[in-house]
Design an enzyme around this catalytic site. Structure first.
Site, PDB file in Angstrom:
ATOM      1  CG  ASP A 128      -1.621   1.444   1.413  1.00  0.00           C
ATOM      2  OD1 ASP A 128      -2.543   1.448   0.788  1.00  0.00           O
ATOM      3  OD2 ASP A 128      -1.409   2.043   2.046  1.00  0.00           O
ATOM      4  CE1 TYR A 139       0.307   8.149   2.990  1.00  0.00           C
ATOM      5  CE2 TYR A 139       0.628   5.552   2.260  1.00  0.00           C
ATOM      6  CZ  TYR A 139       0.047   6.309   2.601  1.00  0.00           C
ATOM      7  OH  TYR A 139      -1.117   5.901   3.125  1.00  0.00           O
ATOM      8  CE  LYS A 189      -4.004   4.429   0.456  1.00  0.00           C
ATOM      9  NZ  LYS A 189      -2.866   4.349   1.037  1.00  0.00           N
ATOM     10  CG  HIS A 230      -4.885   9.312   0.424  1.00  0.00           C
ATOM     11  ND1 HIS A 230      -3.074   9.785   0.409  1.00  0.00           N
ATOM     12  CD2 HIS A 230      -4.329   8.850   1.613  1.00  0.00           C
ATOM     13  CE1 HIS A 230      -2.803   8.802   1.112  1.00  0.00           C
ATOM     14  NE2 HIS A 230      -3.749   8.730   2.488  1.00  0.00           N
TER      15      HIS A 230
HETATM   16  N1  LIG Z   1      -5.604   6.030   3.883  1.00  0.00           N
HETATM   17  C1  LIG Z   1      -4.962   7.376   4.811  1.00  0.00           C
HETATM   18  O1  LIG Z   1      -5.859   8.129   4.803  1.00  0.00           O
HETATM   19  C2  LIG Z   1      -3.958   5.996   5.976  1.00  0.00           C
HETATM   20  C3  LIG Z   1      -4.064   6.393   6.928  1.00  0.00           C
HETATM   21  C4  LIG Z   1      -2.399   6.182   7.627  1.00  0.00           C
HETATM   22  C5  LIG Z   1      -2.368   5.413   7.231  1.00  0.00           C
HETATM   23  N2  LIG Z   1      -2.682   4.623   6.054  1.00  0.00           N
HETATM   24  C6  LIG Z   1      -1.841   3.084   5.926  1.00  0.00           C
HETATM   25  O2  LIG Z   1      -2.216   2.451   6.295  1.00  0.00           O
HETATM   26  C7  LIG Z   1      -0.615   1.832   6.882  1.00  0.00           C
HETATM   27  C8  LIG Z   1      -0.709   1.703   7.597  1.00  0.00           C
HETATM   28  O3  LIG Z   1      -1.009   2.204   9.011  1.00  0.00           O
HETATM   29  P1  LIG Z   1      -0.219   3.517  10.151  1.00  0.00           P
HETATM   30  O4  LIG Z   1       1.388   3.248   9.543  1.00  0.00           O
HETATM   31  O5  LIG Z   1      -0.206   4.444  10.263  1.00  0.00           O
HETATM   32  O6  LIG Z   1       0.435   2.602  11.062  1.00  0.00           O
HETATM   33  P2  LIG Z   1       0.104   0.964  12.357  1.00  0.00           P
HETATM   34  O7  LIG Z   1       0.320   0.462  10.897  1.00  0.00           O
HETATM   35  O8  LIG Z   1      -0.809   0.568  13.106  1.00  0.00           O
HETATM   36  O9  LIG Z   1       1.487   0.731  13.251  1.00  0.00           O
HETATM   37  C9  LIG Z   1       2.767   1.537  12.741  1.00  0.00           C
HETATM   38  C10 LIG Z   1       3.415   1.795  13.972  1.00  0.00           C
HETATM   39  O10 LIG Z   1       3.509   0.323  14.378  1.00  0.00           O
HETATM   40  C11 LIG Z   1       4.734  -0.568  14.972  1.00  0.00           C
HETATM   41  N3  LIG Z   1       4.680  -2.225  14.663  1.00  0.00           N
HETATM   42  C12 LIG Z   1       4.665  -2.767  13.441  1.00  0.00           C
HETATM   43  N4  LIG Z   1       4.181  -4.264  14.019  1.00  0.00           N
HETATM   44  C13 LIG Z   1       4.346  -4.035  15.225  1.00  0.00           C
HETATM   45  C14 LIG Z   1       4.221  -5.149  16.074  1.00  0.00           C
HETATM   46  N5  LIG Z   1       4.504  -6.317  15.903  1.00  0.00           N
HETATM   47  N6  LIG Z   1       4.035  -4.665  16.842  1.00  0.00           N
HETATM   48  C15 LIG Z   1       3.990  -3.722  17.902  1.00  0.00           C
HETATM   49  N7  LIG Z   1       4.207  -2.534  16.975  1.00  0.00           N
HETATM   50  C16 LIG Z   1       4.736  -2.311  15.917  1.00  0.00           C
HETATM   51  C17 LIG Z   1       5.024   0.304  14.149  1.00  0.00           C
HETATM   52  O11 LIG Z   1       6.483   0.348  13.995  1.00  0.00           O
HETATM   53  P3  LIG Z   1       8.483  -0.271  13.545  1.00  0.00           P
HETATM   54  O12 LIG Z   1       7.957   0.709  11.998  1.00  0.00           O
HETATM   55  O13 LIG Z   1       9.477   0.794  13.729  1.00  0.00           O
HETATM   56  O14 LIG Z   1       8.385  -1.800  13.319  1.00  0.00           O
HETATM   57  C18 LIG Z   1       5.343   1.660  13.174  1.00  0.00           C
HETATM   58  O15 LIG Z   1       5.263   2.434  14.464  1.00  0.00           O
HETATM   59  C19 LIG Z   1      -0.262   3.013   6.286  1.00  0.00           C
HETATM   60  O16 LIG Z   1       1.685   2.902   6.716  1.00  0.00           O
HETATM   61  C20 LIG Z   1      -0.874   3.183   4.967  1.00  0.00           C
HETATM   62  O17 LIG Z   1      -0.194   2.450   4.372  1.00  0.00           O
HETATM   63  C21 LIG Z   1      -3.607   5.072   5.003  1.00  0.00           C
END
Ligand SMILES: NC(=O)c1ccc[n+]([C@@H]2O[C@H](COP(=O)([O-])OP(=O)(O)OC[C@H]3O[C@@H](n4cnc5c(N)ncnc54)[C@H](OP(=O)(O)O)[C@@H]3O)[C@@H](O)[C@H]2O)c1
Length: 260
Positions: free
Chosen positions: A48, A53, A78, A109
């Site tokens: 994704d 990004y 997006k 987005h």
């Molecule tokens: N459409 C939208 O508006 C939107 C908004 C936000 C996000 N997104 C998409 O969704 C994806 C995921 O959401 P996100 O990046 O906001 O947050 P997330 O995946 O909920 O959290 C990422 C955080 O969790 C940590 N993490 C990863 N695996 C873990 C585990 N097994 N145990 C504990 N901590 C862990 C990561 O640390 P490390 O990297 O240090 O391991 C990072 O700090 C984004 O990367 C993006 O592609 C879309």
């Protein structure tokens, strides 16, 4: 006994979308490249990304260097709302950066301030041209989805929204299903207390981590989930969620952490 769940969900038009993908927000440059290469090496087949990004070129490079066939990896990108009106130009730039002639899913987005119907028409047109195998939205509510359906007769294939046990809302999930819109959840960990006693107890019972329980809960609901990690061990563990299953009672206890 270990229950089985499908690893993909079928989008309208027969496109298979893997239920677990790698989120890449806040991964840039070398770190993005390494994380995506590692994810592809350990089995992820869904990445994704988004123009916002600034890592789209790293996705393209990692995929090319992985040696995998393009058709074996599901790519989402997006459109920035401020690119509304210049949709085709924006997609062309993404395709060039990804070094591909199509994406698997292209999302608006978040709702642009105006012209959302016009943008949606452009999305349907590029899908019909074959530049995106499916098209959808992100951060839309049900009323905004209904507006698109009313004006074009076509629902988005996917709505990517913030989702986690603490945000679980069965009405939104059912509302999207009724409209034929697949729910894709983002920020599964940022919206979760991984020390929550319910998640801990269930994780201990299965010999897994609370993070793995959160991901498994999504896929057992048929919700696509895209955890982000730049840490190799976490990238591996976040994909290792197909070897255990949650009982109906465990699912209900996790659902009850939600707001709905
Ligand atoms: N459409 C939208 O508006 C939107 C908004 C936000 C996000 N997104 C998409 O969704 C994806 C995921 O959401 P996100 O990046 O906001 O947050 P997330 O995946 O909920 O959290 C990422 C955080 O969790 C940590 N993490 C990863 N695996 C873990 C585990 N097994 N145990 C504990 N901590 C862990 C990561 O640390 P490390 O990297 O240090 O391991 C990072 O700090 C984004 O990367 C993006 O592609 C879309």
């Amino acid at each position: 006994m270990t229950g089985t769940v499908a690893r993909t969900v079928t989008l309208p038009g027969g496109v298979e979308m893997p239920l677990v993908g790698l989120g890449t927000w806040q991964l840039t440059g070398r770190q993005a490249y390494e994380a995506i290469r590692h994810a592809l090496a350990v089995g992820y087949r869904h990445i994704d990304t988004a123009t916002m990004y600034r890592d789209v070129d790293q996705v393209g490079r990692a995929l090319r260097d992985s040696g995998l066939r393009r058709e074996d990896v599901f790519l989402t990108t997006k459109l920035l709302p401020e690119q509304a009106g210049r949709e085709r130009e924006a997609l062309d730039a993404s395709l060039t950066a990804l070094d591909t002639d199509h994406v698997d899913l292209w999302l608006i987005h978040w709702p642009p301030a105006r012209r959302v119907e016009a943008t949606w028409q452009k999305f349907l047109a590029v899908r019909d041209e074959g530049l995106a195998r499916s098209v959808g939205v992100s951060n839309f509510d049900l009323a905004e989805i209904d507006q698109l359906i009313r004006t074009t007769g076509e629902a988005p294939a996917v709505n990517q929204i913030r989702w986690a046990p603490a945000l679980h809302d069965p009405q939104v999930l059912a509302g999207q299903r009724e409209r034929g819109v697949v729910l894709e959840g983002y920020s599964p960990f940022k919206s979760t207390d991984l020390d929550d006693p319910v998640l801990r107890e269930i994780a201990d019972a299965h010999g897994v981590t609370p993070a793995q329980v959160v991901l498994r809960w999504h896929i057992e609901h048929g919700i696509v989930v895209i955890p982000k990690s730049g840490t190799p061990e976490r990238i591996e563990r976040n994909f290792d969620v197909f070897g255990f299953s949650l009982s109906p009672q465990e699912m209900a206890r996790i659902d009850a952490l939600g707001t709905g």
